[in-house]
Design a protein around this motif. Sequence first.
Motif, PDB file in Angstrom:
ATOM      1  N   SER A  42      -3.364  13.260  -8.484  1.00 22.98           N
ATOM      2  CA  SER A  42      -2.995  12.259  -9.459  1.00 22.98           C
ATOM      3  C   SER A  42      -2.601  10.958  -8.777  1.00 22.98           C
ATOM      4  O   SER A  42      -1.531  10.851  -8.197  1.00 22.98           O
ATOM      5  CB  SER A  42      -1.849  12.793 -10.301  1.00 22.98           C
ATOM      6  N   ALA A  45       0.701   9.235  -9.471  1.00 31.42           N
ATOM      7  CA  ALA A  45       1.962   9.758  -8.954  1.00 31.42           C
ATOM      8  C   ALA A  45       2.165   9.408  -7.486  1.00 31.42           C
ATOM      9  O   ALA A  45       3.087   9.918  -6.856  1.00 31.42           O
ATOM     10  CB  ALA A  45       2.031  11.269  -9.153  1.00 31.42           C
ATOM     11  N   TYR A  48       5.638   8.556  -6.564  1.00 33.07           N
ATOM     12  CA  TYR A  48       6.619   9.652  -6.539  1.00 33.07           C
ATOM     13  C   TYR A  48       6.522  10.437  -5.242  1.00 33.07           C
ATOM     14  O   TYR A  48       7.515  10.990  -4.774  1.00 33.07           O
ATOM     15  CB  TYR A  48       6.449  10.550  -7.759  1.00 33.07           C
ATOM     16  N   ALA A  49       5.321  10.481  -4.681  1.00 31.91           N
ATOM     17  CA  ALA A  49       5.175  11.122  -3.378  1.00 31.91           C
ATOM     18  C   ALA A  49       5.838  10.255  -2.312  1.00 31.91           C
ATOM     19  O   ALA A  49       6.566  10.750  -1.445  1.00 31.91           O
ATOM     20  CB  ALA A  49       3.706  11.331  -3.046  1.00 31.91           C
ATOM     21  N   TYR A  50       5.614   8.951  -2.408  1.00 30.98           N
ATOM     22  CA  TYR A  50       6.201   8.028  -1.439  1.00 30.98           C
ATOM     23  C   TYR A  50       7.729   8.103  -1.495  1.00 30.98           C
ATOM     24  O   TYR A  50       8.401   8.038  -0.481  1.00 30.98           O
ATOM     25  CB  TYR A  50       5.698   6.620  -1.760  1.00 30.98           C
ATOM     26  N   GLU A  52       9.462  10.656  -2.331  1.00 29.26           N
ATOM     27  CA  GLU A  52       9.827  12.063  -2.172  1.00 29.26           C
ATOM     28  C   GLU A  52      10.394  12.709  -3.427  1.00 29.26           C
ATOM     29  O   GLU A  52      11.181  13.642  -3.371  1.00 29.26           O
ATOM     30  CB  GLU A  52      10.805  12.283  -1.004  1.00 29.26           C
ATOM     31  N   ARG A  53       9.991  12.184  -4.578  1.00 34.04           N
ATOM     32  CA  ARG A  53      10.321  12.923  -5.801  1.00 34.04           C
ATOM     33  C   ARG A  53       9.366  14.107  -5.908  1.00 34.04           C
ATOM     34  O   ARG A  53       9.631  15.065  -6.611  1.00 34.04           O
ATOM     35  CB  ARG A  53      10.136  12.038  -7.031  1.00 34.04           C
ATOM     36  N   MET A  54       8.225  13.984  -5.247  1.00 27.00           N
ATOM     37  CA  MET A  54       7.234  15.053  -5.280  1.00 27.00           C
ATOM     38  C   MET A  54       6.662  15.241  -3.883  1.00 27.00           C
ATOM     39  O   MET A  54       6.664  14.316  -3.078  1.00 27.00           O
ATOM     40  CB  MET A  54       6.080  14.678  -6.223  1.00 27.00           C
ATOM     41  N   GLN A  55       6.148  16.421  -3.624  1.00 22.50           N
ATOM     42  CA  GLN A  55       5.417  16.684  -2.391  1.00 22.50           C
ATOM     43  C   GLN A  55       3.927  16.458  -2.659  1.00 22.50           C
ATOM     44  O   GLN A  55       3.491  16.494  -3.802  1.00 22.50           O
ATOM     45  CB  GLN A  55       5.667  18.121  -1.930  1.00 22.50           C
ATOM     46  N   ASP A  58       2.198  18.730  -4.997  1.00 22.44           N
ATOM     47  CA  ASP A  58       2.566  18.604  -6.418  1.00 22.44           C
ATOM     48  C   ASP A  58       1.679  17.597  -7.149  1.00 22.44           C
ATOM     49  O   ASP A  58       1.638  17.566  -8.374  1.00 22.44           O
ATOM     50  CB  ASP A  58       4.018  18.129  -6.574  1.00 22.44           C
ATOM     51  N   LEU A  59       0.991  16.751  -6.384  1.00 23.08           N
ATOM     52  CA  LEU A  59       0.154  15.734  -7.024  1.00 23.08           C
ATOM     53  C   LEU A  59      -1.121  16.340  -7.600  1.00 23.08           C
ATOM     54  O   LEU A  59      -1.819  15.705  -8.377  1.00 23.08           O
ATOM     55  CB  LEU A  59      -0.246  14.650  -6.028  1.00 23.08           C
ATOM     56  N   GLU A  60      -1.446  17.552  -7.183  1.00 27.31           N
ATOM     57  CA  GLU A  60      -2.716  18.139  -7.625  1.00 27.31           C
ATOM     58  C   GLU A  60      -2.547  18.807  -8.986  1.00 27.31           C
ATOM     59  O   GLU A  60      -1.821  19.776  -9.123  1.00 27.31           O
ATOM     60  CB  GLU A  60      -3.199  19.165  -6.589  1.00 27.31           C
ATOM     61  N   PRO A  61      -3.237  18.308  -9.996  1.00 28.44           N
ATOM     62  CA  PRO A  61      -3.043  18.857 -11.344  1.00 28.44           C
ATOM     63  C   PRO A  61      -3.583  20.276 -11.522  1.00 28.44           C
ATOM     64  O   PRO A  61      -3.202  20.949 -12.465  1.00 28.44           O
ATOM     65  CB  PRO A  61      -3.803  17.889 -12.238  1.00 28.44           C
TER      66      PRO A  61
ATOM     67  N   MET B   1       7.923  11.040   1.094  1.00 35.96           N
ATOM     68  CA  MET B   1       8.443  10.731   2.414  1.00 35.96           C
ATOM     69  C   MET B   1       9.961  10.622   2.351  1.00 35.96           C
ATOM     70  O   MET B   1      10.493   9.976   1.450  1.00 35.96           O
ATOM     71  CB  MET B   1       7.848   9.393   2.861  1.00 35.96           C
ATOM     72  N   CYS B 302       0.772  13.062 -13.863  1.00 37.84           N
ATOM     73  CA  CYS B 302       1.493  12.778 -12.619  1.00 37.84           C
ATOM     74  C   CYS B 302       2.158  14.029 -12.067  1.00 37.84           C
ATOM     75  O   CYS B 302       2.314  14.165 -10.862  1.00 37.84           O
ATOM     76  CB  CYS B 302       2.525  11.680 -12.838  1.00 37.84           C
ATOM     77  N   TYR B 308       9.679  19.370 -11.708  1.00 39.94           N
ATOM     78  CA  TYR B 308      11.103  19.550 -11.979  1.00 39.94           C
ATOM     79  C   TYR B 308      11.416  20.629 -13.004  1.00 39.94           C
ATOM     80  O   TYR B 308      12.560  20.771 -13.415  1.00 39.94           O
ATOM     81  CB  TYR B 308      11.740  18.203 -12.343  1.00 39.94           C
ATOM     82  N   ARG B 316       2.566  20.185 -16.990  1.00 43.25           N
ATOM     83  CA  ARG B 316       1.437  19.252 -16.940  1.00 43.25           C
ATOM     84  C   ARG B 316       0.154  19.870 -17.488  1.00 43.25           C
ATOM     85  O   ARG B 316      -0.636  19.191 -18.139  1.00 43.25           O
ATOM     86  CB  ARG B 316       1.237  18.789 -15.496  1.00 43.25           C
TER      87      ARG B 316
END
Lengths: 426, 370
Positions: A42, A45, A48-50, A52-55, A58-61, B1, B302, B308, B316
């Motif tokens: 995604s 997102a 959100y990876a940048y 670190e809200r997500m790894q 986690d971006l892969e739907p 990161m 996303c 969470y 999703r």
Amino acid sequence: MHVVIVGNGVAGTEAALAIRRRLDPSRARITLISEEHPYFFSRTALMYAYMERMQRRDLEPYEREMYRRQKIELLHNRVVDIDADAHAITLDAGTTLSYDRLLLAVGARPRMVPFEGLDEVKDGLVNFVSMQDLDHCERLTWSTTEAVVLGGGLIGVELAESFIHHGLKVSFVVREPYFWPAALAAEEGELIGAEIRRHGIELIIDRELKGIESDEAGRVSGVRLSDGRHLPAQMLGVAIGVVPNVDWLREVKTVPVLGRGIRVDRSFRTSLPDVFAAGDCAEIGGEDETPLLETIWYSAKLQGQRAASAILGDEVNYAPPIFYNSSKFFGIEYTTVGQCVGVPSGTRSLYRKHPTRPITQRILFDEARVLGFSMLGSRWDHTLLQQWIAERRPLSYVREHLHRAQFDVEFGRVDLTKFQEEERTL
Amino acid sequence: MRQKGSLGWLKHDLTHRGPTAWLLTLGLFAFYFILYYGGRTLAGVAIPDLFTPIARALHLPSKWTFYGLLYTLAIAIGGAYVIYKYRHNRYQVIRTSVVIFVQATLAFSVPWILTIFEQPEYYFSYLWPLKMEYFYPSTILAMPLPFILFSLLGSLIMVPLLGIFFGKRWYCSWVCGCGGLANTAGEPFRHLSNKSSKAWAFEKWSIHITLFLSLVTTAFVIASWGVGENYPAFSEQAASLRSLYGFVVATLLSGIIGVALYPVGGTRVWCRYFCPMAAILGLVQKFGRYRIRVKDNMCISCGMCSTYCEMGIDVRAYAQRNQDFVRASCVGCGICAEVCPRGVLRLENRWRRDPQELSMDALLNETYRG
Ligand SMILES: Cc1cc2nc3c(=O)[nH]c(=O)nc-3n(C[C@H](O)[C@H](O)[C@H](O)COP(=O)(O)OP(=O)(O)OC[C@H]3O[C@@H](n4cnc5c(N)ncnc54)[C@H](O)[C@@H]3O)c2cc1C
Ligand code: SF4
Ligand code: SF4
Ligand code: SF4
């Protein structure tokens, strides 16, 4: 039938899944190719990876297992040539692949301008569109204390927010007189501007970038603005829009007709036989129409699905639904439906503002009906707003029923009676 | 990161299964081990009883009261953090306040005050089958009538009825202490839940097996009380089943594993895979009014919601297919709706979507067909 899809973004992946839903593996072989990442992820997102809200994963739907179960073959490679006469494409690795139908869903690339000093820059200039851009940003963040973001659009704010999260000193340079006039009216633009500043970003409006400075190693060291001001920066984020990813197509053996994007008709056919295009890269419309270029997620998804129907031989006549979009600027959510900018003069505007909180609603209308909604700070059911536009409801009706379109969390419904109102003719 | 600096490193390490997280898990294991077995000798090794002296020093009646105090503090402090973090979201503010209130009163001070008045230590916030004892005849007989009525009517009528109207969440996200801890002190770890479909398949089995075991155990204990005098061997069997269930499920799974695994397995390992109460409420929830509504065609895939979701639900997957949904495991914490940057999701108690929205669906599909 062998369907080859170039680009595993939302358009390409939706198309692959839509084809698989109708044709099982014995009737259709599907190959999904991308140079960027082996699996659909995604793009929306990335921030959100940048942060670190997500790894990354986690971006892969979809679970990776899904592609194996659905027998969708994945290739992590670049397509360098198309030979439509031979119904074959060539990969960067040198192999050729023949197809019965080809879908180009190659997305968009960041727009770039030949700034003064650009040629000397070897590092420190980032975009924020691809997975590689994310890698690049992450690598540079460690050695950065000051950053400049250029371009007052959605990706620009996301990048600025990410930089602030990493404790950088951020200057956000916007050419326009207020934030994002392409979509917002001045009041809303200023409200978002205040929100941007509240988070410690220096928002510099009405200024352009004049030149980029770099050190001996070629790393960005600062920028010069149109008013002569100098801003030190070790990272320069350029987010001045995206353009369809078509340059590489000018060099292939059989070049499809190109405009700003790949020209397709309303059933996503390009000028080449059995070659289709959809998503950010496609420019839709017949000979005599102004071409339609949509570079948003929702359109790419819908176009991918519709292109799949066309590939399967259905009669398709794509007409985009009533426009809508959404975003989030730091804590402020934004929903827009219909036509809000570039409206004919004489259009009326009702602006509603919460007395204390950053919550606003703008409704555009004429004597007969409402035309558009631009809502900030609270949640709205855009489908109902779309419906009112489609049904040509007058302002009085919409005003009376507005609460029905609220989509706030339980207990959190905003009291619509408290708002200050202002009506004017544009 | 991760963010720069040592604080950034620590934050990352603690919340992403780094060495610090494992260390914390180990520490929690040790804590629970000493709490449960302190003062006893296991396999010839004397386990020191660290907590009774502390409790005495604080003038608390027992180490269990001390544990209750720690638990309440964790919920209160974690809850304050959660309220601050989600201060713009009234559902979260109200829900978290109720969680703190219930813990401080029904789950801590009320039972303590009851013992002061020489009443049985009774927790109004816990019900069978989460608290198995409340259906054991020996416990029932030791209680005054109002408590007995509350136990029986609470489990058999109140739980399913409220479940039908409000789903599982009225209990799991508003009242229950286990959920309370997960949603307050456990907040930094909620994204660690396993989202794979394998975990979902496992959960469906494990939770219903525990439910089955709890039903069997309850039935045996009640039956042995009825016929026990005539069949002493049966009573013995029932008693050992009861203590086995108590050890494996109540102590090991809900206490030790449930909480100690927070830093590496996410906050709701017990709730998701084992809690028998959750199994019942989940079945009820499927037939009730509660659901998560998805705004059509607004999802940008996303994945914040799935990341969470503490129950490992791939929200999703539903959202990007415009599918309203209710999963048996959903505890209605509302965090998926909170973190969604496009406001796609809303928790609702409604029997049906109103027809207006249905017609809109049709309208949009019309355009899709072209
Ligand atoms: C940071 C960011 C945030 C965004 N947020 C939003 C949002 O909030 N809402 C919204 O509506 N839209 C948003 N967008 C826009 C949205 O992501 C795009 O419209 C959408 O992803 C387009 O999908 P697509 O499938 O057309 O193309 P893409 O997702 O760009 O996919 C194209 C793929 O094709 C690959 N490719 C290209 N050429 C070749 C080749 N020759 N060989 C092999 N592979 C090739 C590319 O590497 C890429 O992986 C955002 C975009 C960005 C960058
Ligand atoms: S799942 Fe069980 S332990 Fe968890 S909150 Fe619900 S009832 Fe309590
Ligand atoms: S689906 Fe949403 S409300 Fe349900 S448990 Fe997951 S995050 Fe909470
Ligand atoms: S958080 Fe919202 S937009 Fe993102 S995937 Fe979930 S529902 Fe879709």
